[in-house]
Design a protein around this motif. Structure first.
Motif, PDB file in Angstrom:
ATOM      1  N   GLY A   1     -20.950  61.822 -14.672  1.00 19.16           N
ATOM      2  CA  GLY A   1     -20.104  62.351 -13.601  1.00 19.16           C
ATOM      3  C   GLY A   1     -19.536  61.288 -12.681  1.00 19.16           C
ATOM      4  O   GLY A   1     -18.831  61.606 -11.720  1.00 19.16           O
ATOM      5  N   LEU A   2     -19.811  60.029 -12.967  1.00 20.31           N
ATOM      6  CA  LEU A   2     -19.310  58.940 -12.121  1.00 20.31           C
ATOM      7  C   LEU A   2     -17.865  58.596 -12.450  1.00 20.31           C
ATOM      8  O   LEU A   2     -17.432  58.699 -13.592  1.00 20.31           O
ATOM      9  CB  LEU A   2     -20.167  57.684 -12.328  1.00 20.31           C
ATOM     10  CG  LEU A   2     -21.625  57.744 -11.890  1.00 20.31           C
ATOM     11  CD1 LEU A   2     -22.398  56.562 -12.475  1.00 20.31           C
ATOM     12  CD2 LEU A   2     -21.730  57.736 -10.363  1.00 20.31           C
ATOM     13  N   ARG A   3     -17.125  58.159 -11.433  1.00 20.20           N
ATOM     14  CA  ARG A   3     -15.849  57.485 -11.690  1.00 20.20           C
ATOM     15  C   ARG A   3     -16.143  56.071 -12.194  1.00 20.20           C
ATOM     16  O   ARG A   3     -17.179  55.485 -11.857  1.00 20.20           O
ATOM     17  CB  ARG A   3     -15.033  57.324 -10.393  1.00 20.20           C
ATOM     18  CG  ARG A   3     -14.506  58.563  -9.761  1.00 20.20           C
ATOM     19  CD  ARG A   3     -13.432  58.237  -8.705  1.00 20.20           C
ATOM     20  NE  ARG A   3     -13.914  57.408  -7.597  1.00 20.20           N
ATOM     21  CZ  ARG A   3     -14.600  57.863  -6.555  1.00 20.20           C
ATOM     22  NH1 ARG A   3     -14.925  59.161  -6.468  1.00 20.20           N
ATOM     23  NH2 ARG A   3     -14.967  57.047  -5.589  1.00 20.20           N
ATOM     24  N   VAL A   4     -15.193  55.535 -12.950  1.00 20.36           N
ATOM     25  CA  VAL A   4     -15.288  54.116 -13.325  1.00 20.36           C
ATOM     26  C   VAL A   4     -14.219  53.374 -12.533  1.00 20.36           C
ATOM     27  O   VAL A   4     -13.020  53.584 -12.728  1.00 20.36           O
ATOM     28  CB  VAL A   4     -15.089  53.915 -14.844  1.00 20.36           C
ATOM     29  CG1 VAL A   4     -15.149  52.424 -15.181  1.00 20.36           C
ATOM     30  CG2 VAL A   4     -16.164  54.681 -15.614  1.00 20.36           C
ATOM     31  N   SER A   5     -14.668  52.535 -11.620  1.00 17.98           N
ATOM     32  CA  SER A   5     -13.710  51.874 -10.722  1.00 17.98           C
ATOM     33  C   SER A   5     -12.964  50.740 -11.412  1.00 17.98           C
ATOM     34  O   SER A   5     -11.813  50.453 -11.062  1.00 17.98           O
ATOM     35  CB  SER A   5     -14.411  51.363  -9.463  1.00 17.98           C
ATOM     36  OG  SER A   5     -15.567  50.620  -9.788  1.00 17.98           O
TER      37      SER A   5
ATOM     38  N   GLY B   1      -8.372  52.689  -2.894  1.00 20.16           N
ATOM     39  CA  GLY B   1      -9.268  52.770  -4.051  1.00 20.16           C
ATOM     40  C   GLY B   1     -10.725  52.496  -3.697  1.00 20.16           C
ATOM     41  O   GLY B   1     -11.104  52.384  -2.533  1.00 20.16           O
ATOM     42  N   ASP B   2     -11.512  52.372  -4.748  1.00 20.05           N
ATOM     43  CA  ASP B   2     -12.933  52.104  -4.572  1.00 20.05           C
ATOM     44  C   ASP B   2     -13.149  50.668  -4.104  1.00 20.05           C
ATOM     45  O   ASP B   2     -12.305  49.790  -4.294  1.00 20.05           O
ATOM     46  CB  ASP B   2     -13.667  52.351  -5.894  1.00 20.05           C
ATOM     47  CG  ASP B   2     -13.716  53.843  -6.243  1.00 20.05           C
ATOM     48  OD1 ASP B   2     -13.691  54.672  -5.308  1.00 20.05           O
ATOM     49  OD2 ASP B   2     -13.778  54.172  -7.443  1.00 20.05           O
TER      50      ASP B   2
ATOM     51  N   GLY C   1     -27.084  57.646  -5.208  1.00 21.06           N
ATOM     52  CA  GLY C   1     -26.017  58.230  -4.391  1.00 21.06           C
ATOM     53  C   GLY C   1     -24.619  57.705  -4.616  1.00 21.06           C
ATOM     54  O   GLY C   1     -23.720  57.972  -3.801  1.00 21.06           O
ATOM     55  N   TYR C   2     -24.405  56.984  -5.699  1.00 17.55           N
ATOM     56  CA  TYR C   2     -23.048  56.485  -5.976  1.00 17.55           C
ATOM     57  C   TYR C   2     -22.200  57.556  -6.660  1.00 17.55           C
ATOM     58  O   TYR C   2     -22.705  58.380  -7.427  1.00 17.55           O
ATOM     59  CB  TYR C   2     -23.099  55.251  -6.889  1.00 17.55           C
ATOM     60  CG  TYR C   2     -23.536  53.999  -6.179  1.00 17.55           C
ATOM     61  CD1 TYR C   2     -22.615  53.096  -5.678  1.00 17.55           C
ATOM     62  CD2 TYR C   2     -24.897  53.728  -5.983  1.00 17.55           C
ATOM     63  CE1 TYR C   2     -23.029  51.938  -5.027  1.00 17.55           C
ATOM     64  CE2 TYR C   2     -25.322  52.582  -5.328  1.00 17.55           C
ATOM     65  CZ  TYR C   2     -24.378  51.694  -4.846  1.00 17.55           C
ATOM     66  OH  TYR C   2     -24.793  50.551  -4.187  1.00 17.55           O
ATOM     67  N   GLU C   3     -20.914  57.494  -6.407  1.00 22.05           N
ATOM     68  CA  GLU C   3     -19.953  58.350  -7.101  1.00 22.05           C
ATOM     69  C   GLU C   3     -19.107  57.538  -8.077  1.00 22.05           C
ATOM     70  O   GLU C   3     -18.324  58.098  -8.846  1.00 22.05           O
ATOM     71  CB  GLU C   3     -19.028  59.016  -6.070  1.00 22.05           C
ATOM     72  CG  GLU C   3     -19.782  59.917  -5.108  1.00 22.05           C
ATOM     73  CD  GLU C   3     -18.916  60.424  -3.959  1.00 22.05           C
ATOM     74  OE1 GLU C   3     -17.700  60.118  -3.925  1.00 22.05           O
ATOM     75  OE2 GLU C   3     -19.467  61.116  -3.081  1.00 22.05           O
ATOM     76  N   THR C   4     -19.249  56.215  -8.008  1.00 24.42           N
ATOM     77  CA  THR C   4     -18.369  55.351  -8.808  1.00 24.42           C
ATOM     78  C   THR C   4     -19.099  54.070  -9.199  1.00 24.42           C
ATOM     79  O   THR C   4     -19.989  53.603  -8.473  1.00 24.42           O
ATOM     80  CB  THR C   4     -17.054  55.065  -8.016  1.00 24.42           C
ATOM     81  OG1 THR C   4     -16.266  54.119  -8.716  1.00 24.42           O
ATOM     82  CG2 THR C   4     -17.329  54.574  -6.627  1.00 24.42           C
ATOM     83  N   ILE C   5     -18.714  53.535 -10.351  1.00 26.32           N
ATOM     84  CA  ILE C   5     -19.380  52.345 -10.884  1.00 26.32           C
ATOM     85  C   ILE C   5     -18.337  51.445 -11.543  1.00 26.32           C
ATOM     86  O   ILE C   5     -17.336  51.922 -12.087  1.00 26.32           O
ATOM     87  CB  ILE C   5     -20.475  52.744 -11.899  1.00 26.32           C
ATOM     88  CG1 ILE C   5     -21.355  51.549 -12.292  1.00 26.32           C
ATOM     89  CG2 ILE C   5     -19.874  53.412 -13.153  1.00 26.32           C
ATOM     90  CD1 ILE C   5     -22.624  51.949 -13.066  1.00 26.32           C
TER      91      ILE C   5
END
Lengths: 277, 277
Positions: free
Chosen positions: A56-60, A242-243, A29-33
């Motif tokens: 499809g993830l953002r890279v934080s 931000g993340d 369930g993450y949107e960012t890594i």
């Protein structure tokens, strides 16, 4: 359930390959890594970029540059070159944040003030590369127990003293609770940083007794002594949008199934941090 | 050869009884010693006072009071009572310095700011006793890695913020290189403290890798990463004229013959510190 701004730093599931880490993050369930350079290098940068795009993830953020406290000479030149490659990698991977761990005292050298000056100089040497790539040099103050052997930048105030010598799009700081929670000035320094200078907010707990290996001494949020509320409120009040990452270095955490760990840290985020947003 | 201002803190030869520690100090050329309450209690205060007087040694400090961060209630009352006894012991033993280790967070409590406020309040509660006995409450900031479980006072600046709320003869600070060497503000805070607020100067090194037990992680001066010159010069420039102690908590040091350790640390003092005086 998705986790919104909460980012799984890959070091929390250290033994996962890049492909595995991305898959675990998506599945739980993450949107960012938050990525690390070593697993990226294992598959090569082109392939890593492709894997990230497919996920499809953002890279934080990308960890890590830095380690540029050595005295002038070939070793330092190589460190600066490596940081330039790291900036390029961050840019290609789609993050605007390269986390910097300054580096400790050179072997046999006791000049802490000089080492700290070289950190500022290194940021200066990298500033134009950072600006042209649109990636910020995110100075992470590390806990003072790492001052000798890992990072001579040990407080937010000190990191900001350096960052403020450059434009906000070039240099900023990382606020990691594990490293700064003890600092009597932490709340005022977060306010001083403001939205412009906070590149990353990371949550991690301080556990006791301190594990024998002080590099693997981090606790899952909620397991230790840190009150996340005042620090999180200060970061939010500063305007940070931000993340929010978690990065747990601990052998017991690393030994557990990746998805189980990713789910547990997200649960802690939803319980401890999300209500404050 | 005698060692002038250099004081052997008894904890450096931890397993010595009070009588043994005094004898070792005299035999190896010391004129001054830092005592701990436990070995004093073993023989009883009256006998301890007699032994100290027979030895002819000065007592540079008594360790330790403090541990008064618990919430109001019987435990805190008992801690304050114990500190009053410690002040009396210091007075009887002939030292004007009671070293205070603040105490950590109460079990299960994460309110670091509240715990720090209770340190100030405790100093206030003890101030009159200190004044009337002529013993100073010497607040020792401990390294931030002890913030959770041992001492919530972690920088010289923070210790001075508290000490300055009281008269100099009541409250002052301890400057121990091991605890403060990493602090970017250490030199300016030593200058701020000045002669009036430095109750004790202690030299101890930071060694890496950090030993597994972080309470027993101290190095003999010269064995680690600390540059003693700038800190010592700052302490001297501030006007400090008192004894200079060393206090080494390390299992390997404790396992060695007492006289050998006492001689070795004095050699380091003569080599690293005395030329700066």
């Amino acid at each position: 359930m998705t986790h919104g701004r909460f980012s799984l730093n890959q070091a929390t599931i250290k033994y996962a390959s890049l492909a595995e880490a991305l898959q675990v993050a998506v599945d739980t369930g993450y949107e960012t890594i938050g990525l690390w350079r070593e697993p990226v290098a294992e598959v090569g940068l082109d392939k890593a970029v492709e894997l990230v795009q497919q996920s499809g993830l953002r890279v934080s953020s990308l960890c890590r540059g830095g380690f540029f406290t050595t005295l002038p000479g070939p070793e330092r030149d190589a460190a600066l070159e490596d940081n330039r490659r790291a900036l390029e990698e961050a840019h290609r991977l789609g993050t605007d944040t390269l986390v910097l761990v300054a580096g400790g005292l050179p072997v046999g050298d006791r000049d802490l003030i000089g080492a700290r000056e070289r950190v500022r100089d290194a940021i200066g040497a990298l500033a134009e590369d950072a600006r042209s790539l649109g990636v910020r040099l995110a100075i992470e103050p590390l806990h003072p127990m790492y001052a000798a052997d890992r990072a001579v930048i040990n407080t937010l105030g000190q990191a900001l003293d350096i960052a403020e010598q450059f434009a906000p799009e070039v240099a900023a700081v990382v606020v990691d609770t594990y490293h700064v929670w003890w600092d009597p000035q932490v709340l005022e320094q977060i306010a001083r940083a403001g939205k412009d200078r906070i590149a990353s907010y990371q949550i991690c707990d301080w556990i006791t007794p301190l594990p024998a290996d002080n590099l693997l001494a981090r606790g899952i949020p909620g397991d230790g002594h840190i009150d996340f509320e005042p620090i999180t409120r200060a970061v939010l009040a500063a305007g940070y949008e931000g993340d929010i990452e978690t990065e747990i270095f601990h052998a017991d955490v690393w030994a557990r199934p990746y998805a189980e760990v990713a789910t547990e840290v997200a649960d802690r985020y939803h319980r401890l941090i999300e209500p404050l947003l």
